[in-house]
Design a protein around this motif. Structure first.
Motif, PDB file in Angstrom:
ATOM      1  N   ASP A  62       2.081  44.524 -12.563  1.00 34.01           N
ATOM      2  CA  ASP A  62       1.128  43.589 -12.782  1.00 34.01           C
ATOM      3  C   ASP A  62      -0.212  44.359 -13.122  1.00 34.01           C
ATOM      4  N   THR A  63      -0.686  44.710 -14.262  1.00 31.99           N
ATOM      5  CA  THR A  63      -1.765  45.694 -14.496  1.00 31.99           C
ATOM      6  C   THR A  63      -2.996  44.858 -14.135  1.00 31.99           C
ATOM      7  N   SER A  64      -3.272  43.582 -14.396  1.00 33.89           N
ATOM      8  CA  SER A  64      -4.412  42.943 -13.935  1.00 33.89           C
ATOM      9  C   SER A  64      -4.557  43.176 -12.264  1.00 33.89           C
ATOM     10  N   ALA A  65      -3.470  42.808 -11.678  1.00 28.31           N
ATOM     11  CA  ALA A  65      -3.463  42.899 -10.189  1.00 28.31           C
ATOM     12  C   ALA A  65      -3.932  44.542  -9.761  1.00 28.31           C
ATOM     13  N   MET A  66      -3.397  45.485 -10.517  1.00 32.83           N
ATOM     14  CA  MET A  66      -3.917  46.953 -10.452  1.00 32.83           C
ATOM     15  C   MET A  66      -5.517  47.036 -10.427  1.00 32.83           C
ATOM     16  N   ASP A  67      -5.693  46.537 -11.511  1.00 36.20           N
ATOM     17  CA  ASP A  67      -7.322  46.809 -11.879  1.00 36.20           C
ATOM     18  C   ASP A  67      -8.391  46.112 -10.759  1.00 36.20           C
ATOM     19  N   THR A  68      -7.759  44.802 -10.466  1.00 34.05           N
ATOM     20  CA  THR A  68      -8.733  44.020  -9.244  1.00 34.05           C
ATOM     21  C   THR A  68      -8.562  45.046  -8.000  1.00 34.05           C
ATOM     22  N   TYR A  69      -7.223  45.310  -7.739  1.00 31.62           N
ATOM     23  CA  TYR A  69      -7.161  46.278  -6.455  1.00 31.62           C
ATOM     24  C   TYR A  69      -7.891  47.473  -6.467  1.00 31.62           C
ATOM     25  N   LEU A  70      -8.068  48.160  -7.708  1.00 29.48           N
ATOM     26  CA  LEU A  70      -8.784  49.352  -7.744  1.00 29.48           C
ATOM     27  C   LEU A  70     -10.118  48.966  -7.404  1.00 29.48           C
ATOM     28  N   LEU A  71     -10.768  47.871  -8.070  1.00 26.93           N
ATOM     29  CA  LEU A  71     -12.163  47.546  -7.733  1.00 26.93           C
ATOM     30  C   LEU A  71     -12.360  47.277  -6.256  1.00 26.93           C
ATOM     31  N   ALA A  72     -11.377  46.508  -5.584  1.00 27.63           N
ATOM     32  CA  ALA A  72     -11.695  46.183  -4.294  1.00 27.63           C
ATOM     33  C   ALA A  72     -11.640  47.664  -3.330  1.00 27.63           C
ATOM     34  N   GLN A  73     -10.825  48.406  -3.807  1.00 22.30           N
ATOM     35  CA  GLN A  73     -10.725  49.701  -3.296  1.00 22.30           C
ATOM     36  C   GLN A  73     -12.245  50.572  -3.425  1.00 22.30           C
ATOM     37  N   HIS A  74     -12.878  50.307  -4.566  1.00 24.32           N
ATOM     38  CA  HIS A  74     -14.207  50.924  -4.618  1.00 24.32           C
ATOM     39  C   HIS A  74     -15.125  50.390  -3.791  1.00 24.32           C
ATOM     40  N   TYR A  75     -15.190  48.854  -3.617  1.00 22.72           N
ATOM     41  CA  TYR A  75     -15.997  48.232  -2.706  1.00 22.72           C
ATOM     42  C   TYR A  75     -15.865  49.068  -1.353  1.00 22.72           C
ATOM     43  N   PHE A  76     -14.708  48.820  -0.844  1.00 21.29           N
ATOM     44  CA  PHE A  76     -14.301  49.053   0.423  1.00 21.29           C
ATOM     45  C   PHE A  76     -14.447  50.541   0.699  1.00 21.29           C
ATOM     46  N   ARG A  77     -14.799  51.718  -0.208  1.00 18.63           N
ATOM     47  CA  ARG A  77     -14.662  52.849   0.093  1.00 18.63           C
ATOM     48  C   ARG A  77     -16.294  53.194  -0.024  1.00 18.63           C
ATOM     49  N   ASP A  78     -17.107  52.349  -0.569  1.00 20.57           N
ATOM     50  CA  ASP A  78     -18.460  52.447  -0.584  1.00 20.57           C
ATOM     51  C   ASP A  78     -19.138  51.481   0.305  1.00 20.57           C
ATOM     52  N   PHE A  79     -18.536  50.910   1.256  1.00 18.54           N
ATOM     53  CA  PHE A  79     -19.001  50.187   2.112  1.00 18.54           C
ATOM     54  C   PHE A  79     -19.890  48.936   1.637  1.00 18.54           C
ATOM     55  N   ASP A  80     -19.358  48.314   0.579  1.00 16.73           N
ATOM     56  CA  ASP A  80     -20.006  47.348  -0.132  1.00 16.73           C
ATOM     57  C   ASP A  80     -19.157  46.190   0.343  1.00 16.73           C
ATOM     58  N   LEU A  81     -19.973  45.444   1.590  1.00 13.67           N
ATOM     59  CA  LEU A  81     -19.491  44.286   1.882  1.00 13.67           C
ATOM     60  C   LEU A  81     -19.768  42.956   0.858  1.00 13.67           C
ATOM     61  N   GLY A  82     -20.865  43.064   0.195  1.00 10.38           N
ATOM     62  CA  GLY A  82     -21.174  42.005  -0.743  1.00 10.38           C
ATOM     63  C   GLY A  82     -20.094  42.023  -1.892  1.00 10.38           C
ATOM     64  N   GLY A  83     -20.038  43.191  -2.285  1.00  9.86           N
ATOM     65  CA  GLY A  83     -18.806  43.308  -3.408  1.00  9.86           C
ATOM     66  C   GLY A  83     -17.692  42.721  -3.133  1.00  9.86           C
ATOM     67  N   LEU A  84     -17.036  43.243  -1.990  1.00  7.70           N
ATOM     68  CA  LEU A  84     -15.740  42.661  -1.330  1.00  7.70           C
ATOM     69  C   LEU A  84     -15.684  41.237  -1.345  1.00  7.70           C
ATOM     70  N   ALA A  85     -16.777  40.630  -0.722  1.00  6.20           N
ATOM     71  CA  ALA A  85     -16.877  39.208  -0.499  1.00  6.20           C
ATOM     72  C   ALA A  85     -17.028  38.350  -1.790  1.00  6.20           C
ATOM     73  N   ALA A  86     -17.661  38.856  -2.920  1.00  7.50           N
ATOM     74  CA  ALA A  86     -17.846  38.249  -3.876  1.00  7.50           C
ATOM     75  C   ALA A  86     -16.320  38.354  -4.652  1.00  7.50           C
ATOM     76  N   LEU A  87     -15.743  39.360  -4.592  1.00  2.92           N
ATOM     77  CA  LEU A  87     -14.511  39.769  -5.352  1.00  2.92           C
ATOM     78  C   LEU A  87     -13.614  38.606  -4.803  1.00  2.92           C
ATOM     79  N   GLU A  88     -13.539  38.570  -3.323  1.00  2.16           N
ATOM     80  CA  GLU A  88     -12.469  37.801  -2.749  1.00  2.16           C
ATOM     81  C   GLU A  88     -12.713  36.320  -2.923  1.00  2.16           C
ATOM     82  N   ALA A  89     -14.165  35.865  -3.240  1.00  2.00           N
ATOM     83  CA  ALA A  89     -14.302  34.507  -3.589  1.00  2.00           C
ATOM     84  C   ALA A  89     -14.018  34.229  -5.157  1.00  2.00           C
TER      85      ALA A  89
END
Length: 327
Positions: A175-202
């Motif tokens: 699932d390439t779409s899932a892969m892209d979304t996961y990589l984005l979540a990983q980016h937010y997580f690595r950069d301590f971006d709580l706002g980005g993670l919360a927005a992506l989850e919502a």
């Protein structure tokens, strides 16, 4: 409706369980086995997620912090030790150059001595400045980093686990779409971006499952197919756990673990402190002999008298030099 009074074989209430299973579709014994297998699948998937999240946490949080932790606990002492050793060696060499000038019947040229020292110790100075720059940049990066609070960190981990459950490539192969979304979540997580993670989850939350419970339907799979699914997931779980163990065996991870051990850190720093104190004592001795050499040269007013004073002080200098070389 059941026949012949047998209520164990079917249940036509039409109710289904959370995984789409209709108890009335199977004999009671088969249904119990299917439910047990499905619960096992959910448990394995949760274990896989835990292993994957642990891997990501080590790789993107713990390992990158090893450098800054090393710089604050040991690296700064290594730089101080290099600095003290260089200062001691320069003081020793300055004394030797001054004595050589006097022995040649020349007045002590302090500027020429310093210029000679700069040339002779250029490589040493470059190494010291490079090490100092590395430690400085590492510490500066740590100071500038906007570290989250413990509460924010816990929240980030919780949100990242939800997103990993939804989109991790190992749970959604192909699932390439899932892969892209996961990589984005990983980016937010690595950069301590709580706002980005919360927005992506919502943005990716399913309205039918706000608690992010697994919504896979196993109703179309036979019992044998469910057991086969368990075997596949067990294999994935084993692979995920092996990846975590391999990471924990890496030199950086072991170093990071040791850096949290106060006793281990003290064992590394104590010899550096002792070396610094030793070199500083020698530097002070050479500096005192250098001052005496200059004073005697002025008082004598000629090279012979100055050279004699230099020779007297030189014995102690040579002894100190041997002590430094032995170290």
């Amino acid at each position: 409706m059941s026949t012949n009074g047998n209520t164990d074989n079917t249940n036509n209430t039409g109710n289904t369980d959370p995984d789409g299973e209709n108890p009335g579709t199977y004999p009671t014994s088969d249904y119990a086995e299917r439910r047990s297998t499905i619960l096992r699948i959910h448990r394995i998937r949760r274990d896989i997620l835990t292993a994957l999240t642990t891997y990501d946490d080590i790789r993107f949080h713990k390992l990158p912090n090893v450098d800054s932790l090393y710089a604050t606990t040991i690296g700064c002492w290594e730089v101080r030790a290099l600095d003290a050793n260089l200062a001691m060696r320069r003081a020793k060499r300055r004394l030797a150059l001054g004595r050589a000038q006097i022995n040649q019947g020349l007045p002590i040229d302090r500027l020429a001595c310093e210029q000679a020292l700069d040339r002779e110790f250029a490589d040493w100075t470059d190494v010291l400045e490079a090490r100092r720059g590395i430690v400085h940049d590492t510490l500066l990066a740590q100071v500038r980093a906007d570290r989250p609070t413990a509460t924010q960190t816990a929240k980030m981990h919780r949100i990242f686990r939800i997103l990993a459950r939804r989109f991790h490539p190992d749970l959604h192969p192909g699932d390439t779409s899932a892969m892209d979304t996961y990589l984005l979540a990983q980016h937010y997580f690595r950069d301590f971006d709580l706002g980005g993670l919360a927005a992506l989850e919502a943005a990716t939350r399913r309205s039918s499952s706000p608690d992010d419970a697994a919504d896979e339907s196993y109703a179309n799979l036979s019992t044998d197919e469910l057991l086969h699914e368990c075997e596949l997931l067990e294999s994935q779980l084993q692979s995920a756990r092996e990846r975590v163990e391999q990471l924990k065996e890496s030199e950086d991870y072991i170093l990071g673990r040791n850096l949290h051990d106060a006793l281990w850190v003290d064992e590394q720093v104590t010899p550096l402190r002792e070396r610094i104190e030793h070199d500083k004592r020698l530097e002070e001795r050479y500096e005192a002999q250098w001052v005496a050499l200059l004073r005697d040269a002025r008082e004598a007013g000629d090279g012979e008298a100055g050279g004699g004073a230099g020779d007297d002080d030189g014995d102690d200098a040579e002894d100190g030099g041997k002590e430094a070389d032995d170290e």
